[in-house]
Structure formats: structure tokens, C-alpha cells
Design an enzyme around this catalytic site. Structure first.
Site, PDB file in Angstrom:
ATOM      1  N   GLY A  64       0.828  -1.213   0.000  1.00  0.00           N
ATOM      2  CA  GLY A  64       0.000   0.000   0.000  1.00  0.00           C
ATOM      3  C   GLY A  64       0.859   1.259   0.000  1.00  0.00           C
ATOM      4  N   LEU A  66       0.474   3.659  -2.010  1.00  0.00           N
ATOM      5  CA  LEU A  66       0.818   3.539  -3.429  1.00  0.00           C
ATOM      6  C   LEU A  66       1.341   4.841  -4.025  1.00  0.00           C
ATOM      7  CD1 LEU A  66      -2.202   1.373  -4.671  1.00  0.00           C
ATOM      8  CD2 LEU A  66       0.035   0.608  -3.836  1.00  0.00           C
ATOM      9  N   HIS A  67       2.323   4.694  -4.902  1.00  0.00           N
ATOM     10  CA  HIS A  67       2.876   5.839  -5.628  1.00  0.00           C
ATOM     11  C   HIS A  67       3.083   5.421  -7.077  1.00  0.00           C
ATOM     12  CE1 HIS A  67       6.633   3.669  -5.267  1.00  0.00           C
ATOM     13  NE2 HIS A  67       6.565   3.710  -3.940  1.00  0.00           N
ATOM     14  N   HIS A  70       4.533   1.926  -7.914  1.00  0.00           N
ATOM     15  CA  HIS A  70       3.580   0.808  -7.879  1.00  0.00           C
ATOM     16  C   HIS A  70       2.722   0.809  -9.147  1.00  0.00           C
ATOM     17  CE1 HIS A  70       4.062   1.619  -3.397  1.00  0.00           C
ATOM     18  NE2 HIS A  70       4.416   0.353  -3.490  1.00  0.00           N
ATOM     19  N   GLY A 205       9.352  -4.587  -8.656  1.00  0.00           N
ATOM     20  CA  GLY A 205      10.137  -3.432  -9.053  1.00  0.00           C
ATOM     21  C   GLY A 205      11.633  -3.682  -8.922  1.00  0.00           C
ATOM     22  N   GLN A 206      12.387  -3.188  -9.878  1.00  0.00           N
ATOM     23  CA  GLN A 206      13.856  -3.270  -9.805  1.00  0.00           C
ATOM     24  C   GLN A 206      14.382  -2.490  -8.604  1.00  0.00           C
ATOM     25  OE1 GLN A 206      16.151  -1.801 -13.243  1.00  0.00           O
ATOM     26  NE2 GLN A 206      17.765  -1.423 -11.743  1.00  0.00           N
ATOM     27  N   ASP A 208      13.736  -2.767  -5.628  1.00  0.00           N
ATOM     28  CA  ASP A 208      14.115  -3.710  -4.570  1.00  0.00           C
ATOM     29  C   ASP A 208      14.781  -4.908  -5.234  1.00  0.00           C
ATOM     30  OD1 ASP A 208      12.700  -2.435  -2.135  1.00  0.00           O
ATOM     31  OD2 ASP A 208      11.199  -2.424  -3.714  1.00  0.00           O
ATOM     32  N   LEU A 242      11.351   6.605  -6.108  1.00  0.00           N
ATOM     33  CA  LEU A 242      10.121   6.725  -5.325  1.00  0.00           C
ATOM     34  C   LEU A 242      10.068   5.583  -4.309  1.00  0.00           C
ATOM     35  CD1 LEU A 242       7.327   7.594  -7.919  1.00  0.00           C
ATOM     36  CD2 LEU A 242       8.856   9.104  -6.674  1.00  0.00           C
ATOM     37  N   ARG A 245       8.334   5.201   1.883  1.00  0.00           N
ATOM     38  CA  ARG A 245       8.949   5.797   3.087  1.00  0.00           C
ATOM     39  C   ARG A 245       9.439   7.232   2.855  1.00  0.00           C
ATOM     40  NH1 ARG A 245      10.753   0.248   3.817  1.00  0.00           N
ATOM     41  NH2 ARG A 245      10.048  -0.535   5.830  1.00  0.00           N
TER      42      ARG A 245
HETATM   43  P1  AMP Z   1       6.227  -2.112  -1.496  1.00  0.00           P
HETATM   44  O1  AMP Z   1       4.828  -1.635  -1.396  1.00  0.00           O
HETATM   45  O2  AMP Z   1       7.238  -1.117  -1.076  1.00  0.00           O
HETATM   46  O3  AMP Z   1       6.414  -3.483  -0.890  1.00  0.00           O
HETATM   47  O4  AMP Z   1       6.501  -2.308  -3.059  1.00  0.00           O
HETATM   48  C1  AMP Z   1       5.650  -3.087  -3.861  1.00  0.00           C
HETATM   49  C2  AMP Z   1       6.304  -3.279  -5.205  1.00  0.00           C
HETATM   50  O5  AMP Z   1       6.514  -2.006  -5.813  1.00  0.00           O
HETATM   51  C3  AMP Z   1       7.671  -3.950  -5.116  1.00  0.00           C
HETATM   52  O6  AMP Z   1       7.811  -4.878  -6.191  1.00  0.00           O
HETATM   53  C4  AMP Z   1       8.620  -2.794  -5.264  1.00  0.00           C
HETATM   54  O7  AMP Z   1       9.875  -3.164  -5.798  1.00  0.00           O
HETATM   55  C5  AMP Z   1       7.853  -1.916  -6.237  1.00  0.00           C
HETATM   56  N1  AMP Z   1       8.346  -0.535  -6.169  1.00  0.00           N
HETATM   57  C6  AMP Z   1       8.507   0.229  -5.063  1.00  0.00           C
HETATM   58  N2  AMP Z   1       9.049   1.425  -5.383  1.00  0.00           N
HETATM   59  C7  AMP Z   1       9.233   1.409  -6.723  1.00  0.00           C
HETATM   60  C8  AMP Z   1       9.766   2.340  -7.662  1.00  0.00           C
HETATM   61  N3  AMP Z   1      10.214   3.538  -7.289  1.00  0.00           N
HETATM   62  N4  AMP Z   1       9.808   1.972  -8.969  1.00  0.00           N
HETATM   63  C9  AMP Z   1       9.366   0.758  -9.371  1.00  0.00           C
HETATM   64  N5  AMP Z   1       8.846  -0.173  -8.528  1.00  0.00           N
HETATM   65  C10 AMP Z   1       8.787   0.144  -7.228  1.00  0.00           C
END
Ligand code: AMP
Length: 373
Positions: A64, A66-67, A70, A205-206, A208, A242, A245
């Protein structure tokens, strides 16, 4: 299609008020375009129905807040699948006992709004006759902890009991050095989510990068019938990756936090200019972090933002083993983690971010050193 809210009986009070917010947000003449599931059986029912109708499911797991990063994963999933499932679940087992589980941003209403808007955008692309097939978001899976961890409370202790998936030695490297339970939690929750959704393709996402390597290994080693897709990192115009956090950074730490990307870029430039040794490539990155830190230390506590580089790594793309020399035919992964310390003193009216600059923020970023002929 009207929103079907399912699995309602197991809601906690907080969760049910969260869902009540969603329903009311879209009840005034705006029908919702996807269904929200809180439990697994109803989600599986939809999945079976889609399978019978020869439709494909792309799955985007998220926590969640979300940006655009995501959303870029969802757009990519829409290019390759008829239906997209998005999960929103802040997974407790990937947070260590002293980490920021309770302060992790939770923004359910705006997340749902963003997904609704994205579905409208995807519908318009279909109507405009885009060349590639454009799928839509059909389901949001937002389970409770009890649904995801049905038999015992989830443990964040290193030697805690539970049913866990461990992918070693990959999980012990890089991020695993300072976050020993992190990838056990990630692999475990992804295995559960994959079992619930049984997607044709999953999107990560790359940003992570270690997570992507671990998920690919998990899919391979556990014979999971899904394809893993990696989507490039979405950045602010400045270059800062992005992240959910980032809301805690504030203006001062946001500017200094960019050091992580500048350092990686400097190392990438060294590689592009022909350097292949660890010393040359990482040296270029370290000289950036050292210089910026020295500049910050020279400032007063009301002006500066201090940080610590947790690691700067040059590693093999498949094993994440540290490299002394990059094999140009294979390339490498250049990654770093930077811990932005809380602000020591703030100025009146300063934008210090959520938490007034008191929350330490860990930034991670990476660049892939591309294989060259
Ligand atoms: P999270 O909600 O932080 O667990 O992220 C969910 C998914 O979004 C993961 O696969 C992340 O790698 C991806 N993600 C997070 N930030 C970015 C970003 N800036 N660009 C591309 N993918 C992202």
C-alpha cells in the site's frame, strides 16, 4: 460492475472501518471497477472463473501507500494480462522487532482512489485502440493478518516459530545483513500470496533488486508456475527513487538523500568509461558519499542532514556474491543502502516530512551495470 466486498466476517474493527471508507468513497454515483477481497476462498472463486474464461492474471503485490512506482508495475501488468490482481498487505513478518511496522504509512482511501483512476486510464487506452492489449485491475486483495497467518501469530523474532520460506544464502546478503528476518518475511508472504492468487505473471520493481533475485530463485526452486517480471525503477525528476517511506524525509533530507543515486551514477559512469575493478567502480561511489557527508558535517545542526552508508555493493546479478572484477559479458548489480539520521534541530516552518524529521529513514537504490559485447 459494483464492488463486491467479500470475507467480511473476519474483519477487525479497524479493518472494517477501512472498508467502510472505501464503500462510501465510491457510493455516491461512482460505481467501483474492481472487487475488494479480505479472504482467500472468494478470491479463488474469481480466479477459477477467469481461468475457465481463458483470461490471464497478472499479480502486483504491494504494502500500500501507493505511488507512481507501484502504478508502473500495474501498467506493465496491463500490457500482458487481461486481469490484474493487486494485493495491499503490510506484512508483519518482514519487519524486525525494532523496525517501523507501526509507523509504516497506511493510506487505504487514497490507494483505492489511485487504483480507480488507473483503471479509468486503462479503459481509455483500450477505447483509444492501443496496439497492445490493455488489462484492467479486477481485484484488490487486502487480507487481515489472521487470513495470512491462520495458525499462529506471526513472529518477527530471528528464531521465532512459524511456517516460513527461507531462501539462503541470498537472504543473508546486502539488506539481510542489517535486516536478518526481512527476506524470510518477504519470501513467506509472497509464497502465500502466490498460492492464493495463482497468477500467470507476477510483477516486482527493480527498486528492490535483492527481492527480485530472491523471488526468482523461490519460483525456480519451489517449481511455482508463474513468470516473474521486473519493472524498472520510477524516480522523481531529481533522480530519487520513489518509495513509500519518502514521506518521512522532508525537504532537507530529501535533497541530501539523493546522494545515494548520485553515488551509484558515479560508479556506473566509471564502469561505462571502461573500469571493471571493484576498487575503481565502488571508489567512485564512495568518493561521492564521503564528499557529501563532509559537506553536511561542516554545516550547523539546523542546516544539515547526516547519514550513514550501510553498504555499497558490486555483486553478481544472479548470486549477489560480491565481485572483485566485473565480467563485461555478464554485467553486475550496483546497489546501496543509506540511513538518513533523524534531523538534529529543525527550523520554524520547515518541511520536515511526516513525523517531524524524527524518524530515521533507510533508503535503498541500485543500478544494473549492463552487459556489454
Ligand atoms: P512495497 O509496497 O514497497 O512493498 O513495493 C511493492 C512493489 O513495488 C515492489 O515490487 C517494489 O519493488 C515496487 N516498487 C517500489 N518502489 C518502486 C519504484 N520507485 N519503482 C518501481 N517499482 C517500485
Amino acid at each position: 460492475m459494483s464492488r463486491l466486498v467479500t470475507g467480511v466476517r473476519s474483519f477487525s474493527t479497524a479493518a472494517s472501518s477501512m472498508l467502510a471508507g472505501v464503500t462510501s468513497a465510491r457510493s455516491a454515483g461512482h460505481p467501483s471497477s474492481f472487487q475488494v477481497f479480505r479472504d482467500v476462498p472468494q478470491l479463488r472463486q474469481l480466479r477459477r472463473q477467469l481461468l475457465r474464461n481463458d483470461r490471464s492474471v497478472g499479480f502486483v503485490p504491494t504494502m500500500g501507500a501507493l505511488h507512481e512506482g507501484h502504478l508502473s508495475l500495474i501498467r506493465e501488468a496491463a500490457r500482458e494480462n487481461t486481469d490484474i490482481f493487486v494485493s495491499i498487505f503490510v506484512n508483519p513478518t518482514q519487519f524486525g522487532v525494532n523496525e517501523d511496522l507501526s509507523s509504516y504509512p497506511r493510506t487505504w482511501d487514497s490507494d483505492v482512489e489511485k487504483l480507480e483512476q488507473l483503471n479509468e486510464e486503462l479503459a481509455k487506452a483500450t477505447a483509444a485502440g492501443s496496439d497492445t492489449p490493455t488489462g484492467r485491475i479486477s481485484a484488490i486483495f487486502a487480507p487481515t493478518s489472521k487470513v495470512m497467518y491462520p495458525s499462529m501469530p506471526p513472529s518477527s523474532e530471528i528464531d521465532g516459530d512459524g511456517s516460513f520460506v527461507t531462501i539462503t544464502p541470498l537472504s543473508k546478503k546486502l539488506e539481510g545483513g542489517s535486516r536478518p528476518v526481512f527476506f524470510r518475511g518477504v519470501a513467506t508472504v509472497c509464497m502465500k500470496l502466490f498460492n492464493a492468487v495463482t497468477p500467470d505473471r507476477v510483477y516486482f520493481g527493480q527498486k528492490d533488486i535483492q527481492q527480485t533475485v530472491i523471488i526468482k530463485r523461490m519460483v525456480q526452486d519451489f517449481l511455482i508456475g508463474t513468470e516473474v517480471r521486473i519493472v524498472s525503477t520510477t524516480r522523481e525528476p531529481t533522480g530519487l527513487a520513489l518509495s513509500s517511506r519518502n514521506v518521512y524525509l522532508g525537504e532537507r533530507r530529501r535533497a541530501v538523500g539523493l546522494t545515494i543515486y548520485k553515488a551509484l551514477k558515479a560508479a556506473d559512469e566509471a564502469y561505462r568509461s571502461g573500469k571493471t575493478s571493484r576498487e575503481d567502480i565502488l571508489g567512485a561511489a564512495r568518493s561521492v558519499t564521503k564528499r557529501v557527508l563532509a559537506e553536511q558535517e561542516a554545516l550547523s545542526p539546523t542546516e544539515r542532514a547526516l547519514f550513514e552508508a550501510d553498504y555499497i555493493s558490486l555483486a553478481d546479478p544472479d548470486t549477489l556474491d560480491e565481485l572483485d572484477l566485473v565480467d563485461r559479458s555478464k554485467g553486475a548489480v550496483l546497489s546501496a543502502a543509506l540511513k538518513m539520521a533523524p534531523l538534529e534541530e529543525t527550523k520554524p516552518g520547515e518541511d520536515c516530512g511526516l513525523g517531524d524529521g524524527k524518524v530515521a529513514v533507510r533508503l535503498i537504490d541500485n543500478i544494473i551495470l549492463q552487459p556489454q559485447q
